[in-house]
Design a protein around this motif. Structure first.
Motif, PDB file in Angstrom:
ATOM      1  N   UNK A 108      49.286  73.388  62.931  1.00  0.00           N
ATOM      2  CA  UNK A 108      48.591  73.732  64.219  1.00  0.00           C
ATOM      3  C   UNK A 108      49.566  74.482  65.194  1.00  0.00           C
ATOM      4  N   UNK A 109      50.679  73.758  65.314  1.00  0.00           N
ATOM      5  CA  UNK A 109      51.624  74.677  66.370  1.00  0.00           C
ATOM      6  C   UNK A 109      52.175  75.929  65.826  1.00  0.00           C
ATOM      7  N   UNK A 110      52.512  76.093  64.485  1.00  0.00           N
ATOM      8  CA  UNK A 110      52.898  77.150  63.980  1.00  0.00           C
ATOM      9  C   UNK A 110      51.786  78.079  64.023  1.00  0.00           C
TER      10      UNK A 110
ATOM     11  N   UNK B 275      51.888  79.822  55.965  1.00  0.00           N
ATOM     12  CA  UNK B 275      53.222  79.966  55.747  1.00  0.00           C
ATOM     13  C   UNK B 275      53.726  81.315  55.583  1.00  0.00           C
ATOM     14  N   UNK B 276      53.021  82.055  54.561  1.00  0.00           N
ATOM     15  CA  UNK B 276      53.290  83.610  54.135  1.00  0.00           C
ATOM     16  C   UNK B 276      53.147  84.480  55.222  1.00  0.00           C
TER      17      UNK B 276
ATOM     18  N   UNK C 198      63.198  85.814  62.608  1.00  0.00           N
ATOM     19  CA  UNK C 198      63.010  84.416  63.609  1.00  0.00           C
ATOM     20  C   UNK C 198      62.282  83.505  62.683  1.00  0.00           C
ATOM     21  N   UNK C 199      61.742  83.847  61.493  1.00  0.00           N
ATOM     22  CA  UNK C 199      60.881  82.940  60.815  1.00  0.00           C
ATOM     23  C   UNK C 199      61.366  81.543  60.570  1.00  0.00           C
ATOM     24  N   UNK C 200      62.671  81.419  60.071  1.00  0.00           N
ATOM     25  CA  UNK C 200      63.419  80.050  60.004  1.00  0.00           C
ATOM     26  C   UNK C 200      63.370  79.337  61.201  1.00  0.00           C
ATOM     27  N   UNK C 201      63.866  79.956  62.410  1.00  0.00           N
ATOM     28  CA  UNK C 201      63.898  79.544  63.695  1.00  0.00           C
ATOM     29  C   UNK C 201      62.660  78.828  64.192  1.00  0.00           C
TER      30      UNK C 201
END
Length: 674
Positions: A508-510, A642-643, A652-655
């Motif tokens: 939910x946060x993502x 995620x995709x 900045x995806x990993x961050x």
């Protein structure tokens, strides 16, 4: 020519021209009288299609002896007394013309006994002046009306009657229609002494369904969508047939307004519009729908036979019926599509499992051919290498085998690369530890239409020169670039692996961060950006806290600029008339409450920080993003998030994953096991 008052019989016969069209019309009027009298059991006896005899027997309240004469008089009724009653008619009959009109064109006998009366009495009207004679009779509680020789004194009307079979078919249809409206009443229909139809009273939902099946057919029930919607003073309930169960003729279309059977143009148009583009040309929908509303909002005194009504808010009623029916049909279509996708996915997985098992048993076979630099050639080579030689070319081209083609090709390429790469102990351990994650990722990305070969790191191994035939395989690169949901945890969490460590991700946060960034970019990239408001067909009334109403009243202009069009009805009630088009697929009540709560939290936070209370566009993007977040996730939806996030955040995806997750510490668990 002089003006004269018409004789009573002639006047009644003229009135009968409007009320009594055929034997079925007589049945309709008399059965409705029985229902108004509170009857729970009605028997209809017909002889010779109704031309010879029509008899209705009920167990209703009955008619007192001193009222029998009035009952056969014109404009005599117990159902309305004043103009106020006429403006809010709750009974099926109200004009007081039926018995007088029918008795003027037939030989009518009325026998009745109220429960409080010791004996029954019988009345009939005869002669030029329709004089009523009364005599005692033997009869149980209730009323019997016997109509013989219909139109015997009007030969012109009698010759227009159709055959016995045709007239009885019309009578049967009337009983069917009334039986659908009065589920708690028993109906018995006989013809020439033989029971043709018998509908027993229904007392619960299963019995309701049984009667619907008895009248409309079991196939209708099997293909019906149950509808039940209550909005303000309007209540629409009943059954809608799926578009696939269309009819070549309009023989299963039943609509009722406050229990009165209708053939109203407005209702039929709304239902027909709800089925628009869902039915073939010249096809008809099937439905049994009941509309209930305030009696004062509908005028039933606009049609001689009361087949049509006039609504005081016709457009509002039309939109309500259309909205409810259309939403029910669309929901059913979406559900059916989901079932089909589920079935295809299951076939897909079964086919993949079969292919994988076959590959494991065939690794030592000499079916492997060299890979080329083209991804398409990789797929073709792997298909040929791992396709069973027992499957014919025709079978390979069948849709069932094509479903799993990409998945099998990627798997084949992965196995081939593992076989062709020199032995590496680290590779073996990596493949073992990532087996579950890779399998889930392959399945999910195939269903989402993403490039499986790219996700597996195959493209990364190809040389940029198209003429090059050399393939490089790097398992380390694959594991670093590929981040997938290793384990989904309800309702909105997932275990992922980032930089070699397991982390618990808040979906939910993502999702909230992703939606906020997407909205912010869209606003910045669009000149003169403006939020679009979509008017609602029917206003939605919700109840909120008093503090929320104050908040809405103070900031109504800001909410309006976002597309929220609402009207404050009271200290706790709000009526929503328009909603942002961006949120049109969301639950309006829940979504609106979420936005209010997010706005309050943002305001309180700014007050605590002593900053400007005027929210910026980025602040509103964060608020709207909370309404866009899904309430609950599943494996496929989590992997899709995620995709999508990988595309939105890019470098900045990993961050972002690190910001919205926590490390899973298994130290204590490991110590307990050692």
């Amino acid at each position: 020519m002089t003006i004269e008052i018409l004789p009573a019989r002639l006047a009644n016969q003229i009135a009968a021209g409007e009320v009594v069209e055929r034997p079925a019309s007589v049945i309709k009027e008399l059965v409705e009288n029985s229902l108004d009298a509170g009857a729970t059991q009605i028997q209809v006896d017909v002889e010779k299609g109704g031309a010879k005899r029509l008899r209705i027997i009920d167990n209703g309240a009955g008619i007192a002896k001193n009222e029998l004469t009035l009952a056969l008089s014109r404009h005599a009724t117990s159902k309305i007394k004043s103009l106020n009653d006429l403006e809010a008619i709750s009974s099926l009959g109200f004009r007081g013309e039926a018995l007088a009109s029918i008795s003027s064109v037939s030989r009518l006998t009325l026998t009745s006994k109220p429960k409080a009366q010791e004996s029954a009495w019988q009345a009939n009207a005869q002669g030029r002046d329709m004089d009523v004679t009364i005599q005692p009779a033997a009869h149980p509680n209730g009323t019997t009306i016997d109509v013989k020789d219909l139109f015997f004194n009007t030969p012109a009307r009698r010759k227009f009657l159709r055959t016995e079979k045709t007239e009885f078919t019309h009578i049967e249809e009337v009983i069917r229609r009334i039986a659908l409206a009065c589920l708690d009443v028993t109906f018995i229909l006989t013809h020439n002494g033989k029971i043709i139809r018998q509908y027993r009273a229904a007392q619960n939902k299963s019995q309701y369904t049984k009667r619907i099946a008895q009248i409309c057919g079991q196939k209708f029930v099997d293909n019906a969508i149950e509808v039940d919607c209550l909005h303000s003073d309007l209540h629409l309930w009943g059954w809608l047939a799926k578009p696939s169960y269309y009819r070549n003729q309009n023989d299963l279309s039943y609509s009722y307004v406050n229990g009165r059977m209708m053939r109203d143009k407005l209702i039929n148009h709304a239902i027909r519009q709800a089925y628009a583009n869902l039915l073939p040309p010249d096809a008809h929908s099937a439905f049994v729908l009941f509309l209930e509303l305030d009696f004062r909002e509908v005028d039933v005194n606009v049609h001689p036979a009361k087949h049509e009504v006039r609504f005081h808010q016709g457009r509002y009623i039309h939109d309500f019926i259309f909205s409810v029916c259309n939403k029910a049909l669309q929901s059913e279509l979406n559900f059916d599509e989901g079932e089909q996708h589920h079935d295809v996915g299951q076939l897909d997985r079964d086919e993949s499992n079969n292919q994988t098992n076959y590959q494991k048993n065939s690794q030592n076979n000499a079916y492997i051919t060299p890979l080329t630099s083209s991804v398409q050639q990789v797929n073709e080579a792997s298909v040929n290498a791992y396709q069973s030689p027992e499957i014919s070319i025709k079978d390979r081209k069948s849709p069932l085998n094509l479903f799993g083609q990409n998945k099998m090709s990627a798997r084949a390429a992965q196995v081939y690369q593992g076989l062709m790469t020199p032995h590496n102990p680290n590779l073996t351990s990596i493949i073992s530890s990532e087996a579950v994650s890779s399998e889930i990722s392959i399945e999910t990305n195939n269903r989402l239409g993403s490039n499986v070969n790219t996700d597996l790191g195959i493209n990364a191994g190809f040389d940029s020169n198209p003429d090059s035939q050399q393939v490089h395989y790097s398992p380390t690169t694959e594991c670093e670039n590929k981040i997938s949901i290793i384990q989904f945890i309800e309702p909105s969490f997932g275990v992922i692996k980032v930089k070699g460590k397991l982390r618990l991700l808040s979906l939910t946060k993502l999702a909230k961060t992703q939606h906020a960034v997407t909205l912010s970019r869209k606003i910045n990239e669009t000149a003169n950006f403006k939020w679009i408001s979509q008017p609602l067909l029917l206003p939605v009334k919700i109840t909120v806290a008093k503090a929320s109403v104050v908040l809405l009243k103070t900031n109504q202009d800001e909410f309006s600029s976002l597309g929220f069009n609402f009207e404050i009805k009271s200290t706790q009630n709000v009526e929503i008339k328009g909603f942002p088009a961006l949120l049109r697929d969301k639950d309006i009540s829940k979504c609106f409450t979420t936005v209010i709560d997010a706005f309050r939290q943002k305001t309180v936070k700014r007050q605590a920080e002593n900053t400007d209370l005027v929210l910026t566009q980025n602040d509103w993007c964060e608020i709207i993003s909370q309404a866009l977040v899904e309430g609950a996730y599943h494996q496929e939806l989590a992997q899709k998030l995620l995709s999508d996030a990988k595309i939105v955040f890019s470098s900045t995806f990993e961050h972002q994953l690190l910001l919205n997750s926590v490390e899973v510490d298994l130290t204590s668990e490991i110590e307990q096991l050692t």
